[in-house]
Write an enzyme that holds these catalytic residues in place. Structure first.
Site: not given
Ligand code: 13P
Length: 248
Positions: A9-11, A95, A97, A163, A169, A207, A228-229
């Site tokens: 997930n590149w966000k 999600h 966010e 999640e 993150g 994470s 994610g990251g």
């Protein structure tokens, strides 16, 4: 599908140039360029990724779906049929966010889920509790409430991504026991509240990194990872995909 599923997930990251470099690097990697891996870019770059992934088994995923199901005067929106048209195999829904910044709740997510189910795109419903909810001991109930919109559906029709909000993150990963407890609870809920006995896929996110992926993905009830990251770095993502590929 060989191994477990990994969705990057590149966000809201990327540019035409950086996406091209990143995807080209990924496609050169044995562990990434295979079935069971998907990339979720911002909507605006889906066409670019569809193009870059044309001859690759890596699937395309979207990060959100409009609550409007069909074409219409809804400025700025992208519908589920448009995502299907673009070749998306998966779409993330709810999600944390989006729940947090855009106040998405079960009412709107239920509509988004139905719109997605009306297409060939597989919805990945993201659920997760806050730290406060976990510390007050109501984490299992919070997740059951978030799952409510998937009640009554055919089992396996919706993929779930657990999640924990406090692990996204932050570098703080849930313990293996916490992950196992929640994944077991989600699967038990699906068995009780959905129809049929098809396999229920539950991904873990929060994470996930090169150094913890293998331990997390070794848990039986973890069917994959939502990353994610670490999905923005070829080396890290490759190690996560490698861990997933070894574990069925
Ligand atoms: P991180 O892997 O950066 O913690 O993000 C997890 C996530 O939100 C994936 O959807």
């Amino acid at each position: 599908m060989s191994g477990k599923l990994v969705i990057g997930n590149w966000k809201m990251h990327g540019s035409l140039a950086s996406n091209r470099n990143l995807v080209r690097g990924m496609l050169e990697d044995w562990w990434i360029n295979r079935k069971g891996v998907a990339l979720a870019s911002p909507h605006i770059y889906l066409l670019q990724l569809a193009d870059l992934l044309e001859y690759s088994p890596v699937a395309l995923a979207a990060q959100d779906v409009s609550s409007f199901g069909a074409d219409g005067a809804y400025t700025g929106e992208v519908s589920a049929p448009m995502l299907a048209d673009m070749g998306c195999r998966y779409a993330l829904l709810g999600h944390s966010e989006r729940r947090n910044y855009f106040k998405e709740d079960n009412r709107v997510l239920g509509v988004k889920l139905r719109n997605t189910l009306a297409t060939a795109v597989t919805p990945v419903l993201c659920v997760g509790e806050t730290l406060q909810e976990r510390e007050s001991g109501c984490h299992l109930q919070v997740i059951e409430q978030q799952l409510e919109i998937a009640a009554g559906l055919e089992a396996g029709r919706v993929m779930i991504a657990y999640e924990p909000v406090w692990a996204i993150g932050t570098g703080k990963v849930a313990t293996l026991a916490q992950i196992r407890e929640m994944h077991d609870s989600i699967k038990a809920w699906c068995l009780q509240n959905q129809k049929g006995s098809a396999k229920i896929h539950v991904l873990y996110g929060g994470s996930v990194k090169a150094d913890n992926a293998e331990a997390i993905l070794s848990i039986d009830s973890v069917d994959g990872a939502l990353v994610g990251g670490a999905s923005l770095d070829v080396g890290s993502f490759a190690m996560i995909c490698q861990a997933a590929d070894k574990l069925v």
